[in-house]
Design a protein around this motif. Structure first.
Motif, PDB file in Angstrom:
ATOM      1  N   ALA A 290       0.818  -1.211   0.000  1.00  0.00           N
ATOM      2  CA  ALA A 290       0.000   0.000   0.000  1.00  0.00           C
ATOM      3  C   ALA A 290       0.851   1.260   0.000  1.00  0.00           C
ATOM      4  CB  ALA A 290      -0.927   0.007   1.215  1.00  0.00           C
ATOM      5  N   ASN A 291       2.171   1.106  -0.151  1.00  0.00           N
ATOM      6  CA  ASN A 291       3.085   2.241  -0.043  1.00  0.00           C
ATOM      7  C   ASN A 291       2.816   2.999   1.257  1.00  0.00           C
ATOM      8  OD1 ASN A 291       5.093   4.095  -0.736  1.00  0.00           O
ATOM      9  ND2 ASN A 291       3.645   5.442  -1.787  1.00  0.00           N
ATOM     10  N   ALA A 292       2.809   2.249   2.359  1.00  0.00           N
ATOM     11  CA  ALA A 292       2.473   2.846   3.649  1.00  0.00           C
ATOM     12  C   ALA A 292       3.434   2.435   4.755  1.00  0.00           C
ATOM     13  CB  ALA A 292       1.043   2.465   4.043  1.00  0.00           C
ATOM     14  N   ALA A 293       4.609   1.905   4.395  1.00  0.00           N
ATOM     15  CA  ALA A 293       5.605   1.574   5.416  1.00  0.00           C
ATOM     16  C   ALA A 293       6.225   2.873   5.914  1.00  0.00           C
ATOM     17  CB  ALA A 293       6.679   0.655   4.828  1.00  0.00           C
ATOM     18  N   PHE A 294       5.982   3.210   7.187  1.00  0.00           N
ATOM     19  CA  PHE A 294       6.464   4.503   7.678  1.00  0.00           C
ATOM     20  C   PHE A 294       7.868   4.378   8.271  1.00  0.00           C
ATOM     21  CE2 PHE A 294       3.766   2.787  11.139  1.00  0.00           C
ATOM     22  CZ  PHE A 294       4.662   2.771  12.191  1.00  0.00           C
ATOM     23  N   CYS A 295       8.510   5.510   8.406  1.00  0.00           N
ATOM     24  CA  CYS A 295       9.872   5.561   8.921  1.00  0.00           C
ATOM     25  C   CYS A 295       9.857   5.365  10.433  1.00  0.00           C
ATOM     26  CB  CYS A 295      10.510   6.902   8.567  1.00  0.00           C
ATOM     27  SG  CYS A 295      12.146   7.145   9.281  1.00  0.00           S
ATOM     28  N   CYS A 296      10.813   4.608  10.931  1.00  0.00           N
ATOM     29  CA  CYS A 296      10.933   4.366  12.366  1.00  0.00           C
ATOM     30  C   CYS A 296      12.232   4.939  12.934  1.00  0.00           C
ATOM     31  CB  CYS A 296      10.859   2.872  12.649  1.00  0.00           C
ATOM     32  SG  CYS A 296       9.346   2.098  12.059  1.00  0.00           S
ATOM     33  N   ASP A 367       9.444  10.868  13.075  1.00  0.00           N
ATOM     34  CA  ASP A 367       9.639   9.901  12.001  1.00  0.00           C
ATOM     35  C   ASP A 367       8.321   9.587  11.283  1.00  0.00           C
ATOM     36  OD1 ASP A 367      12.342   9.650  12.897  1.00  0.00           O
ATOM     37  OD2 ASP A 367      11.606   8.354  14.489  1.00  0.00           O
ATOM     38  N   ILE A 368       7.305   9.227  12.053  1.00  0.00           N
ATOM     39  CA  ILE A 368       6.030   8.884  11.437  1.00  0.00           C
ATOM     40  C   ILE A 368       5.354  10.134  10.867  1.00  0.00           C
ATOM     41  CG2 ILE A 368       4.696   9.044  13.594  1.00  0.00           C
ATOM     42  CD1 ILE A 368       3.043   6.676  12.582  1.00  0.00           C
ATOM     43  N   TYR A 369       5.550  11.282  11.517  1.00  0.00           N
ATOM     44  CA  TYR A 369       4.939  12.508  10.995  1.00  0.00           C
ATOM     45  C   TYR A 369       5.523  12.862   9.635  1.00  0.00           C
ATOM     46  CZ  TYR A 369       2.898  17.121  10.762  1.00  0.00           C
ATOM     47  OH  TYR A 369       2.173  18.204  10.360  1.00  0.00           O
ATOM     48  N   THR A 370       6.853  12.780   9.507  1.00  0.00           N
ATOM     49  CA  THR A 370       7.491  13.068   8.223  1.00  0.00           C
ATOM     50  C   THR A 370       7.043  12.072   7.166  1.00  0.00           C
ATOM     51  OG1 THR A 370       9.409  13.978   9.376  1.00  0.00           O
ATOM     52  CG2 THR A 370       9.713  13.379   7.069  1.00  0.00           C
ATOM     53  N   SER A 371       6.828  10.828   7.567  1.00  0.00           N
ATOM     54  CA  SER A 371       6.331   9.815   6.632  1.00  0.00           C
ATOM     55  C   SER A 371       4.970  10.210   6.084  1.00  0.00           C
ATOM     56  CB  SER A 371       6.240   8.454   7.337  1.00  0.00           C
ATOM     57  OG  SER A 371       7.480   8.051   7.851  1.00  0.00           O
ATOM     58  N   ILE A 372       4.101  10.699   6.941  1.00  0.00           N
ATOM     59  CA  ILE A 372       2.759  11.106   6.505  1.00  0.00           C
ATOM     60  C   ILE A 372       2.859  12.266   5.512  1.00  0.00           C
ATOM     61  CG2 ILE A 372       0.582  12.122   7.290  1.00  0.00           C
ATOM     62  CD1 ILE A 372       1.024  10.588   9.949  1.00  0.00           C
ATOM     63  N   VAL A 373       3.745  13.220   5.804  1.00  0.00           N
ATOM     64  CA  VAL A 373       3.920  14.370   4.909  1.00  0.00           C
ATOM     65  C   VAL A 373       4.370  13.905   3.528  1.00  0.00           C
ATOM     66  CG1 VAL A 373       5.275  16.451   4.493  1.00  0.00           C
ATOM     67  CG2 VAL A 373       4.358  16.012   6.773  1.00  0.00           C
ATOM     68  N   LEU A 374       5.330  13.008   3.472  1.00  0.00           N
ATOM     69  CA  LEU A 374       5.842  12.532   2.186  1.00  0.00           C
ATOM     70  C   LEU A 374       4.808  11.687   1.448  1.00  0.00           C
ATOM     71  CD1 LEU A 374       9.470  11.705   3.283  1.00  0.00           C
ATOM     72  CD2 LEU A 374       8.869  13.222   1.407  1.00  0.00           C
ATOM     73  N   HIS A 375       4.130  10.811   2.155  1.00  0.00           N
ATOM     74  CA  HIS A 375       3.144   9.956   1.504  1.00  0.00           C
ATOM     75  C   HIS A 375       1.964  10.756   0.953  1.00  0.00           C
ATOM     76  CE1 HIS A 375       4.489   6.015   3.642  1.00  0.00           C
ATOM     77  NE2 HIS A 375       4.920   6.044   2.408  1.00  0.00           N
ATOM     78  N   SER A 376       1.687  11.895   1.545  1.00  0.00           N
ATOM     79  CA  SER A 376       0.539  12.693   1.095  1.00  0.00           C
ATOM     80  C   SER A 376       0.878  13.637  -0.054  1.00  0.00           C
ATOM     81  CB  SER A 376      -0.039  13.495   2.269  1.00  0.00           C
ATOM     82  OG  SER A 376       0.926  14.398   2.777  1.00  0.00           O
ATOM     83  N   ASP A 377       2.133  13.617  -0.500  1.00  0.00           N
ATOM     84  CA  ASP A 377       2.559  14.483  -1.607  1.00  0.00           C
ATOM     85  C   ASP A 377       2.194  13.803  -2.928  1.00  0.00           C
ATOM     86  OD1 ASP A 377       3.741  16.142  -3.441  1.00  0.00           O
ATOM     87  OD2 ASP A 377       5.671  16.280  -2.415  1.00  0.00           O
ATOM     88  N   ARG A 378       0.977  14.009  -3.392  1.00  0.00           N
ATOM     89  CA  ARG A 378       0.495  13.364  -4.620  1.00  0.00           C
ATOM     90  C   ARG A 378       1.261  13.844  -5.849  1.00  0.00           C
ATOM     91  NH1 ARG A 378      -4.674  11.133  -5.074  1.00  0.00           N
ATOM     92  NH2 ARG A 378      -5.058   9.777  -3.265  1.00  0.00           N
ATOM     93  N   GLU A 379       1.717  15.100  -5.813  1.00  0.00           N
ATOM     94  CA  GLU A 379       2.389  15.664  -6.975  1.00  0.00           C
ATOM     95  C   GLU A 379       3.660  14.893  -7.319  1.00  0.00           C
ATOM     96  OE1 GLU A 379       4.535  19.870  -8.185  1.00  0.00           O
ATOM     97  OE2 GLU A 379       2.762  19.919  -6.888  1.00  0.00           O
ATOM     98  N   ARG A 380       4.444  14.553  -6.300  1.00  0.00           N
ATOM     99  CA  ARG A 380       5.676  13.814  -6.531  1.00  0.00           C
ATOM    100  C   ARG A 380       5.474  12.303  -6.407  1.00  0.00           C
ATOM    101  NH1 ARG A 380      10.644  16.180  -6.893  1.00  0.00           N
ATOM    102  NH2 ARG A 380      11.120  14.051  -7.553  1.00  0.00           N
ATOM    103  N   GLY A 381       4.456  11.879  -5.693  1.00  0.00           N
ATOM    104  CA  GLY A 381       4.194  10.453  -5.547  1.00  0.00           C
ATOM    105  C   GLY A 381       5.309   9.699  -4.844  1.00  0.00           C
ATOM    106  N   TRP A 382       5.803  10.268  -3.751  1.00  0.00           N
ATOM    107  CA  TRP A 382       6.908   9.641  -3.048  1.00  0.00           C
ATOM    108  C   TRP A 382       6.535   8.268  -2.507  1.00  0.00           C
ATOM    109  CZ3 TRP A 382      11.270  11.492  -4.330  1.00  0.00           C
ATOM    110  CH2 TRP A 382      11.489  12.856  -4.466  1.00  0.00           C
ATOM    111  N   LYS A 383       7.505   7.365  -2.517  1.00  0.00           N
ATOM    112  CA  LYS A 383       7.284   5.993  -2.090  1.00  0.00           C
ATOM    113  C   LYS A 383       8.227   5.632  -0.943  1.00  0.00           C
ATOM    114  CE  LYS A 383       6.921   3.025  -5.524  1.00  0.00           C
ATOM    115  NZ  LYS A 383       7.235   2.338  -6.811  1.00  0.00           N
ATOM    116  N   SER A 384       7.878   4.564  -0.259  1.00  0.00           N
ATOM    117  CA  SER A 384       8.722   4.043   0.813  1.00  0.00           C
ATOM    118  C   SER A 384       8.676   2.522   0.758  1.00  0.00           C
ATOM    119  CB  SER A 384       8.226   4.531   2.176  1.00  0.00           C
ATOM    120  OG  SER A 384       6.950   3.976   2.457  1.00  0.00           O
ATOM    121  N   VAL A 385       9.618   1.891   1.458  1.00  0.00           N
ATOM    122  CA  VAL A 385       9.618   0.434   1.489  1.00  0.00           C
ATOM    123  C   VAL A 385      10.258  -0.026   2.792  1.00  0.00           C
ATOM    124  CG1 VAL A 385      11.871   0.148   0.358  1.00  0.00           C
ATOM    125  CG2 VAL A 385      10.148  -1.645   0.146  1.00  0.00           C
TER     126      VAL A 385
END
Length: 613
Positions: A290-296, A367-385
């Motif tokens: 789901a591209n939802a692995a957040f940073c720890c 960590d998790i807050y920054t993850s939410i900010v990046l995941h919500s950037d639809r323009e760039r479509g940032w991903k995590s794993v």
């Protein structure tokens, strides 16, 4: 300190859980049955089973069951599907991580990586161990690795260690923003293409970059989180060995015989349930789909470009909110429909000056807050794993006080985000991402209904008042199939990782969770304490007084219920007493684990006590 670490140096991390499509299919089948039967059970509970003479008890109980079932649905969605273990090939040049069309001055140059060791008051010799391991990092291609120690303690001893090891020492005059501010300052002083975030006790393996940088061949990959592994977890003592020490050869034989019947038993093994394998190998890894692995935090690798873009976007949004709020105040005060353009320009300038540009928000859960900010950037479509293999080792909390400090910080930080910047309503997140983040935050609300589950058997055993109309065949016909299917589904879904200790710990966590919830609801800030890296001496029974109360009240109520059955004339029934006594026993076993953790002493301490006796 050297003596402490030397005894664990030969330990190796477990491999990632292998992917099995057959087991996954069985898990999905059992999980589907569990949801269907669980829904049927809840429908029956709401419509046919409430005790009309005790609705004050019946409604909170069935509401708690419903809320717990919502958590189960989120957990099943989280664990629904896994992916095969894959380690991508490492890129040779920075151009291979930029994607087509990216403008890079020299795409053929080696990749530059900044390794940040964030430290405050930890022993400099502990940080030195991480530095030595970082200097041993290997890579199959030329690479520019820069090691930085970010010391918020401004300690001459730490500076001296850095000078001796030939690494960069960074510090700042204040501690604004704590760890997040420390990382922001480090980013301002460095220029690597990628950043590796390491805590003071993190010791990276030589393969950390070789195994993870390949994920960044995808130009939209913002960060890679690697599993955290505590290599100093107590391994415990075999039951036969413990009895042998206490009772001699007879005790050893007794323990060996018992273990032959039920399997190996270890006393004192990971008493604080610190092993994070369940979280990383199951929960976070299955969020990749789901591209939802957040940073720890520690042992994570970040693309600098993504972090800075997210900071700028967040900065712009915060400035705009300040401007809008100021404009509303002025229009309400002056009753003018429009604010003078020159005044608005001045307001915007002031907002820019007041707002802080920070790649990592100054928040206890940055960590998790920054993850939410990046995941919500639809323009760039940032991903995590979540990378599957363990690439570092670190220390675990070795006493209940340190554990409580750490878990309170996790719970309070997450709840603060939930109530004050709820990601479920944040623009840009996809529905699967919202559900995954929702599962995390929902789990921190669980103490609210876990308190009811802990209290319910006590109430019945003490008073004979039941939350159900009767403990008769219809109740057992609806509840037992659901409970059996639930256990089977969870057993298959978490195959390869012991789950009982985690479940009991989740239940016994309730005092810390309630305190964190109360702190956030009262509007108080969650503090930024550093989790102690050294064992805090002494026993910590004061921290488990609520758990002790549950055990004492449950035991006393059970004795009273048995006496009442013998005397007759009360509301107790034999099926009701047996059901609630077993339920209460399960609760007491869960509390016993936490109480035992408060009393736990390292084996060295036990040996010293025995030798001096």
């Amino acid at each position: 300190m050297d003596d402490y670490f030397r005894r664990f140096e030969d330990r190796t991390p477990p491999p990632p859980l292998p992917y099995s499509p057959w087991r996954e299919s069985l898990w999905q089948f059992l999980a589907t049955l569990t949801v269907l039967v669980g829904g049927w059970y809840l429908w029956w509970r709401w419509t046919h089973s409430l005790n009309p003479d005790a609705m004050w008890f019946a409604v909170p109980m069935v509401l708690a069951e419903t809320l717990a079932f919502v958590g189960l649905l989120l957990f099943i969605y989280n664990l629904w599907q896994d992916q095969p273990v894959r380690i991508p090939d490492p890129p040779a040049t920075v151009g291979e991580t930029a994607g087509q069309g990216a403008v890079i001055e020299d795409p053929g140059r080696p990749i530059a990586v900044d390794l940040f060791f964030a430290t405050y008051n930890e022993d400099p010799e502990l940080v030195r161990l991480g530095i030595l391991d970082a200097k041993a990092i290997r890579y199959p291609h030329p690479i520019d690795i820069r090691i930085h120690v970010c010391d918020d303690g401004r300690r001459p001893a730490m500076r001296e260690v850095c000078a001796q090891e030939g690494v960069n020492y960074l510090t700042r005059p204040t501690n604004e923003g704590f760890k997040a501010g420390n990382l922001r300052h480090a980013m301002e002083q460095t220029s690597g293409d990628f950043l590796v975030i390491l805590d003071a006790d993190t010791r990276p393996f030589p393969t950390i970059l070789e195994h993870t940088l390949g994920h960044f061949r995808d130009p939209r990959m913002a960060w890679v989180q690697t599993p955290q592994w505590f290599y100093d977890l107590p391994e415990g003592e075999r039951l036969q060995d413990r009895l042998g020490r206490r009772l001699g050869r007879f005790g050893q034989r007794l323990g060996r015989g018992f273990e032959r019947l039920v399997g190996e038993i270890r006393l004192g093994q990971d008493p604080f349930v610190n092993d994070p394998q369940m979280f990383y190998d199951l929960i976070l890894r299955r969020r990749n789909r789901a591209n939802a692995a957040f940073c720890c935090g520690a042992a994570s690798i970040h693309r600098r470009e993504a972090v800075m873009e997210a900071a700028l976007r967040s900065f712009g949004d915060s400035v705009e909110r300040r401007v809008i709020a100021a404009e509303e105040r002025i229009t309400l005060t002056t009753r003018e429909r429009q604010v003078d353009p020159d005044l608005m320009s001045a307001i915007r300038t002031e907002a820019v000056v007041q707002e802080v540009l920070t790649p990592y928000r100054f928040h206890v859960s940055e960590d998790i807050y920054t993850s939410i900010v990046l995941h919500s950037d639809r323009e760039r479509g940032w991903k995590s794993v979540l990378h599957p293999t363990i690439e570092s080792r670190m220390l675990s909390p070795q006493d209940l006080l340190s554990w409580t400090i750490q878990r309170f910080k996790y719970a309070g930080g997450s709840l603060d985000i939930l109530f004050n910047d709820n990601p479920l309503f944040r623009r840009g997140l996809t529905l699967p991402q919202r559900l995954m983040y929702g599962a995390t935050f929902w789990s921190y609300l669980a103490p609210l209904w876990n308190v009811i589950f802990l209290s319910a058997p006590i109430v019945y055993l003490a008073t004979g008042i039941a939350p159900v109309s009767a403990y008769t065949l219809p109740f057992f016909a609806h509840s037992i199939p659901f409970l059996i299917l639930l256990e089977l589904a969870m057993m298959v879904g978490t195959w390869g990782i012991p789950g009982y200790a985690g479940k009991t710990n989740y239940l016994a966590f309730f005092p810390v969770g309630l305190r964190a919830l109360a702190t956030v609801l009262r509007g108080r800030k969650i503090s930024f304490p550093v989790t102690p890296k050294n064992r805090q001496a002494g026993r910590h029974l004061r921290l488990v007084l609520p758990q002790i109360a549950v055990v004492v009240l449950t035991g006393g109520a059970a004795l009273w219920a048995l006496a009442a059955l013998g005397l007759g004339g009360t509301g107790h029934t034999l099926p009701g007493v047996i059901t609630n006594a077993l339920w209460g026993l399960n609760n007491c076993l869960a509390m016993a684990g936490m109480i035992g953790a408060a009393l736990w002493q390292p084996q060295d301490n036990l040996d010293e006590g025995a030798s001096t006796a």
